[in-house]
Design a protein around this motif. Sequence first.
Motif, PDB file in Angstrom:
ATOM      1  N   ALA A  78       0.849  -1.188   0.000  1.00 12.50           N
ATOM      2  CA  ALA A  78       0.000   0.000   0.000  1.00 12.50           C
ATOM      3  C   ALA A  78       0.887   1.242   0.000  1.00 12.50           C
ATOM      4  O   ALA A  78       2.003   1.233   0.520  1.00 12.50           O
ATOM      5  N   ALA A  79       0.366   2.315  -0.600  1.00 13.24           N
ATOM      6  CA  ALA A  79       1.071   3.596  -0.620  1.00 13.24           C
ATOM      7  C   ALA A  79       0.690   4.376   0.634  1.00 13.24           C
ATOM      8  O   ALA A  79      -0.481   4.442   1.012  1.00 13.24           O
ATOM      9  N   ILE A  80       1.686   4.972   1.274  1.00 17.29           N
ATOM     10  CA  ILE A  80       1.441   5.680   2.526  1.00 17.29           C
ATOM     11  C   ILE A  80       2.043   7.080   2.486  1.00 17.29           C
ATOM     12  O   ILE A  80       3.153   7.281   1.983  1.00 17.29           O
ATOM     13  N   TYR A  81       1.277   8.038   2.999  1.00 15.28           N
ATOM     14  CA  TYR A  81       1.727   9.430   3.068  1.00 15.28           C
ATOM     15  C   TYR A  81       1.829   9.829   4.536  1.00 15.28           C
ATOM     16  O   TYR A  81       0.863   9.683   5.294  1.00 15.28           O
ATOM     17  N   ILE A  82       2.990  10.329   4.952  1.00 16.37           N
ATOM     18  CA  ILE A  82       3.204  10.749   6.338  1.00 16.37           C
ATOM     19  C   ILE A  82       2.825  12.218   6.458  1.00 16.37           C
ATOM     20  O   ILE A  82       3.502  13.090   5.924  1.00 16.37           O
ATOM     21  N   ASP A  83       1.751  12.466   7.187  1.00  9.34           N
ATOM     22  CA  ASP A  83       1.193  13.821   7.271  1.00  9.34           C
ATOM     23  C   ASP A  83       1.315  14.347   8.703  1.00  9.34           C
ATOM     24  O   ASP A  83       0.355  14.390   9.470  1.00  9.34           O
ATOM     25  N   THR A  84       2.517  14.727   9.085  1.00  7.23           N
ATOM     26  CA  THR A  84       2.763  15.314  10.399  1.00  7.23           C
ATOM     27  C   THR A  84       4.015  16.187  10.344  1.00  7.23           C
ATOM     28  O   THR A  84       4.984  15.846   9.664  1.00  7.23           O
ATOM     29  N   ASP A  85       3.969  17.287  11.081  1.00  6.33           N
ATOM     30  CA  ASP A  85       5.138  18.163  11.195  1.00  6.33           C
ATOM     31  C   ASP A  85       5.937  17.857  12.455  1.00  6.33           C
ATOM     32  O   ASP A  85       6.991  18.471  12.688  1.00  6.33           O
ATOM     33  N   ASN A  86       5.417  16.949  13.268  1.00  9.73           N
ATOM     34  CA  ASN A  86       6.136  16.585  14.489  1.00  9.73           C
ATOM     35  C   ASN A  86       7.270  15.619  14.148  1.00  9.73           C
ATOM     36  O   ASN A  86       7.030  14.535  13.610  1.00  9.73           O
ATOM     37  N   GLU A  87       8.486  15.996  14.468  1.00 15.66           N
ATOM     38  CA  GLU A  87       9.646  15.201  14.071  1.00 15.66           C
ATOM     39  C   GLU A  87       9.675  13.837  14.760  1.00 15.66           C
ATOM     40  O   GLU A  87      10.115  12.854  14.168  1.00 15.66           O
ATOM     41  N   THR A  88       9.219  13.782  16.010  1.00 11.61           N
ATOM     42  CA  THR A  88       9.191  12.498  16.714  1.00 11.61           C
ATOM     43  C   THR A  88       8.247  11.528  16.026  1.00 11.61           C
ATOM     44  O   THR A  88       8.592  10.365  15.779  1.00 11.61           O
ATOM     45  N   ARG A 124       7.106  11.750  12.906  1.00 16.86           N
ATOM     46  CA  ARG A 124       7.577  11.469  11.540  1.00 16.86           C
ATOM     47  C   ARG A 124       8.646  10.378  11.573  1.00 16.86           C
ATOM     48  O   ARG A 124       8.603   9.419  10.792  1.00 16.86           O
ATOM     49  N   SER A 125       9.582  10.530  12.491  1.00 20.59           N
ATOM     50  CA  SER A 125      10.656   9.542  12.603  1.00 20.59           C
ATOM     51  C   SER A 125      10.103   8.186  13.035  1.00 20.59           C
ATOM     52  O   SER A 125      10.525   7.134  12.528  1.00 20.59           O
ATOM     53  N   ALA A 126       9.130   8.193  13.967  1.00 22.42           N
ATOM     54  CA  ALA A 126       8.539   6.932  14.434  1.00 22.42           C
ATOM     55  C   ALA A 126       7.823   6.218  13.295  1.00 22.42           C
ATOM     56  O   ALA A 126       7.933   4.994  13.149  1.00 22.42           O
ATOM     57  N   TYR A 127       7.083   6.976  12.502  1.00 23.82           N
ATOM     58  CA  TYR A 127       6.396   6.371  11.350  1.00 23.82           C
ATOM     59  C   TYR A 127       7.406   5.775  10.369  1.00 23.82           C
ATOM     60  O   TYR A 127       7.217   4.663   9.865  1.00 23.82           O
ATOM     61  N   GLN A 128       8.478   6.518  10.089  1.00 20.35           N
ATOM     62  CA  GLN A 128       9.482   6.027   9.155  1.00 20.35           C
ATOM     63  C   GLN A 128      10.137   4.754   9.667  1.00 20.35           C
ATOM     64  O   GLN A 128      10.344   3.799   8.905  1.00 20.35           O
ATOM     65  N   ASP A 129      10.452   4.726  10.965  1.00 18.54           N
ATOM     66  CA  ASP A 129      11.063   3.524  11.543  1.00 18.54           C
ATOM     67  C   ASP A 129      10.076   2.355  11.530  1.00 18.54           C
ATOM     68  O   ASP A 129      10.458   1.211  11.252  1.00 18.54           O
ATOM     69  N   ALA A 130       8.808   2.642  11.835  1.00 10.74           N
ATOM     70  CA  ALA A 130       7.796   1.583  11.839  1.00 10.74           C
ATOM     71  C   ALA A 130       7.583   1.023  10.430  1.00 10.74           C
ATOM     72  O   ALA A 130       7.465  -0.198  10.246  1.00 10.74           O
ATOM     73  N   ILE A 185      -3.006   7.337   5.148  1.00  7.99           N
ATOM     74  CA  ILE A 185      -2.505   8.611   5.659  1.00  7.99           C
ATOM     75  C   ILE A 185      -2.051   8.375   7.094  1.00  7.99           C
ATOM     76  O   ILE A 185      -2.839   7.938   7.939  1.00  7.99           O
ATOM     77  N   ALA A 186      -0.789   8.642   7.366  1.00 11.59           N
ATOM     78  CA  ALA A 186      -0.241   8.491   8.714  1.00 11.59           C
ATOM     79  C   ALA A 186      -0.117   9.881   9.329  1.00 11.59           C
ATOM     80  O   ALA A 186       0.737  10.667   8.921  1.00 11.59           O
ATOM     81  N   THR A 187      -0.950  10.177  10.302  1.00 10.13           N
ATOM     82  CA  THR A 187      -0.983  11.522  10.843  1.00 10.13           C
ATOM     83  C   THR A 187      -1.015  11.483  12.372  1.00 10.13           C
ATOM     84  O   THR A 187      -0.587  10.500  12.988  1.00 10.13           O
ATOM     85  N   GLU A 188      -1.544  12.531  13.000  1.00 11.07           N
ATOM     86  CA  GLU A 188      -1.520  12.628  14.458  1.00 11.07           C
ATOM     87  C   GLU A 188      -2.804  13.267  14.974  1.00 11.07           C
ATOM     88  O   GLU A 188      -3.607  13.812  14.210  1.00 11.07           O
ATOM     89  N   GLU A 193      11.059   4.236  21.789  1.00 10.32           N
ATOM     90  CA  GLU A 193      10.854   2.858  21.331  1.00 10.32           C
ATOM     91  C   GLU A 193       9.387   2.468  21.407  1.00 10.32           C
ATOM     92  O   GLU A 193       8.849   1.831  20.491  1.00 10.32           O
ATOM     93  N   ARG A 194       8.711   2.873  22.484  1.00  6.99           N
ATOM     94  CA  ARG A 194       7.294   2.532  22.626  1.00  6.99           C
ATOM     95  C   ARG A 194       6.426   3.338  21.659  1.00  6.99           C
ATOM     96  O   ARG A 194       5.369   2.859  21.237  1.00  6.99           O
ATOM     97  N   ILE A 195       6.854   4.537  21.308  1.00  6.06           N
ATOM     98  CA  ILE A 195       6.123   5.308  20.297  1.00  6.06           C
ATOM     99  C   ILE A 195       6.226   4.589  18.947  1.00  6.06           C
ATOM    100  O   ILE A 195       5.232   4.472  18.212  1.00  6.06           O
TER     101      ILE A 195
END
Length: 239
Positions: free
Chosen positions: A101-111, A113-119, A143-146, A191-193
């Motif tokens: 599936a195609a996923i778009y990360i839609d958040t300006d929060n760096e924590t 954004r990084s957590a989504y990328q790692d996940a 859409i991966a957001t917050e 890590e838990r995030i």
Amino acid sequence: MRLIFNSIRFLLRLVWRVLWGLVWSFALSFLIIVGIFYFTTSTESGSAGLSQAVQTAVVRVGQFLDHQGIATGLHTNVETQTDQLTDEHTTTGARWDQAEAAIYIDTDNETFRSAYQDAIGSWNQTGAFTFHIVTDKDKADIIATEMNDGSVSAAGEAESQTNLLTNRFTNVTVRLNGYYLLNNRYGYSYERIVNTAEHELGHAIGLDHNEEDSVMQSAGSFYSIQPADIQAVKDLYQT
């Protein structure tokens, strides 16, 4: 002098008895609360159900004490979830046509954004499912957001729309809840995030909750992706 000594000893004994009585009263009350949650909210039986009840009781007691202005670290070591439940996901049985599936990360929060990328990276490394990160939101399946919502007793959520005829996802929105995940008093490590992000992406794949040692455990964010999770995805997509 003897009178003073006896008075001090009496006071110490009295304080000890009061404290010991409070400890026993708290322990008994907690056991009663656990029993109530076991018979009214647990979705499992046996040790798994008891574990759910204990976790729920700890969260509720911690929240009650906090509301009374009493600082407590009870929720530091417990989740969704939560630790509030990770989420309040409802089983749908849906999935995508293929294991990608195609996923778009839609958040300006760096924590986040990084957590989504790692996940995403962790899921992709399993080989069971592939997320393709896209830069065009209109081309995304997911859409991966917050969010930041204390009225939701969950650290994250996955909201999906499904074609009822085919039981296939048409789109999914995943949200991490900053109200809990970014608040130091709830004790979420990075890590838990990431585990929470992996959990919500698991729902976006089509996985439901389970109460095993799994990233999809409902009441916690203590596990990353496990072999059982990988097999569950393979079984879902028959790969």
